[in-house]
Design a protein around this motif. Structure first.
Motif, mmCIF file in Angstrom:
data_model
loop_
_atom_site.group_PDB
_atom_site.id
_atom_site.type_symbol
_atom_site.label_atom_id
_atom_site.label_comp_id
_atom_site.label_asym_id
_atom_site.label_seq_id
_atom_site.Cartn_x
_atom_site.Cartn_y
_atom_site.Cartn_z
ATOM 1 N N PRO A 256 0.826 -1.207 0.000
ATOM 2 C CA PRO A 256 0.000 0.000 0.000
ATOM 3 C C PRO A 256 0.867 1.265 0.000
ATOM 4 N N LYS A 257 0.285 2.317 -0.517
ATOM 5 C CA LYS A 257 1.008 3.583 -0.569
ATOM 6 C C LYS A 257 0.777 4.427 0.684
ATOM 7 N N ARG A 258 -0.305 4.126 1.412
ATOM 8 C CA ARG A 258 -0.602 4.840 2.658
ATOM 9 C C ARG A 258 -1.313 3.883 3.611
ATOM 10 N N TRP A 259 -1.283 4.186 4.899
ATOM 11 C CA TRP A 259 -1.827 3.273 5.902
ATOM 12 C C TRP A 259 -3.313 2.996 5.709
ATOM 13 N N ARG A 260 -4.068 3.955 5.296
ATOM 14 C CA ARG A 260 -5.506 3.714 5.156
ATOM 15 C C ARG A 260 -5.822 2.744 4.010
ATOM 16 N N ASP A 261 -4.849 2.483 3.146
ATOM 17 C CA ASP A 261 -5.007 1.493 2.076
ATOM 18 C C ASP A 261 -4.479 0.118 2.481
ATOM 19 N N ALA A 262 -3.846 0.028 3.631
ATOM 20 C CA ALA A 262 -3.307 -1.247 4.112
ATOM 21 C C ALA A 262 -4.462 -2.149 4.553
ATOM 22 N N PRO A 263 -4.270 -3.468 4.546
ATOM 23 C CA PRO A 263 -5.313 -4.368 5.035
ATOM 24 C C PRO A 263 -5.687 -4.047 6.489
ATOM 25 N N ALA A 264 -6.918 -4.347 6.832
ATOM 26 C CA ALA A 264 -7.428 -4.041 8.177
ATOM 27 C C ALA A 264 -6.541 -4.602 9.287
ATOM 28 N N PRO A 265 -6.074 -5.864 9.188
ATOM 29 C CA PRO A 265 -5.227 -6.369 10.285
ATOM 30 C C PRO A 265 -3.971 -5.517 10.505
ATOM 31 N N ALA A 266 -3.368 -5.022 9.439
ATOM 32 C CA ALA A 266 -2.178 -4.176 9.574
ATOM 33 C C ALA A 266 -2.530 -2.858 10.250
ATOM 34 N N GLN A 267 -3.669 -2.296 9.899
ATOM 35 C CA GLN A 267 -4.077 -1.030 10.508
ATOM 36 C C GLN A 267 -4.316 -1.193 12.006
ATOM 37 N N THR B 78 6.457 1.352 10.317
ATOM 38 C CA THR B 78 6.468 1.981 9.002
ATOM 39 C C THR B 78 5.549 1.216 8.054
ATOM 40 N N LEU B 79 5.229 1.845 6.975
ATOM 41 C CA LEU B 79 4.378 1.224 5.963
ATOM 42 C C LEU B 79 5.019 -0.039 5.389
ATOM 43 N N ALA B 80 6.334 -0.106 5.422
ATOM 44 C CA ALA B 80 7.037 -1.308 4.953
ATOM 45 C C ALA B 80 6.709 -2.526 5.829
ATOM 46 N N ASP B 81 6.231 -2.287 7.050
ATOM 47 C CA ASP B 81 5.876 -3.368 7.979
ATOM 48 C C ASP B 81 4.463 -3.898 7.756
ATOM 49 N N ALA B 82 3.707 -3.285 6.873
ATOM 50 C CA ALA B 82 2.288 -3.629 6.705
ATOM 51 C C ALA B 82 2.073 -5.097 6.345
ATOM 52 N N GLY B 83 2.880 -5.652 5.465
ATOM 53 C CA GLY B 83 2.700 -7.052 5.062
ATOM 54 C C GLY B 83 2.892 -8.012 6.213
#
Length: 122
Positions: A1-12, A27-32
């Protein structure tokens, strides 16, 4: 994702816990990775609740698991809508809701059947 609000719900949710409770920098790099950890932790937590429930209430695993999975699906909306991560369910197309519900029903049936199979009382 390019921003946190586009990350999957569990990551948020994980980000909110790590930054709000533990004051960790995420960081956003940790989203996956965060998506995987949170999704597995959430499913394991609900699976534990199912195990306790199944140990106290005698119910056939398939219908009980289907009902349980549907309940977990409903709880996701009860939690994520107030957090602003999900929209209310009536704002999603019926096909999308049905597909998501089906995943949770399969999870519930699989978890209930597995717990029934490995139960020492069996």
């Amino acid at each position: 994702p390019k921003r946190w609000r586009d990350a999957p719900a569990p990551a948020q949710v994980g980000k909110r816990i790590l930054t709000g409770v533990f004051k960790e920098n995420v960081t956003l790099a940790d989203a996956g990775k965060l998506t995987q950890v949170m999704h597995w932790a959430y499913g394991t937590g609900w699976g534990t609740a199912l195990g306790i429930l199944q140990a106290t209430i005698a119910a056939p695993p398939v219908p009980a698991g289907a009902a349980f999975g549907a309940g977990v699906w409903g709880m996701s909306y009860a939690q994520l809508v107030p957090m602003g991560i999900y929209e209310p369910p009536w704002k999603y197309p019926a096909k999308e809701l049905a597909l998501d519900l089906s995943y949770h029903v399969v999870y519930g049936v699989a978890a209930a059947a597995t717990l029934d199979r490995i139960s020492p009382a069996r």
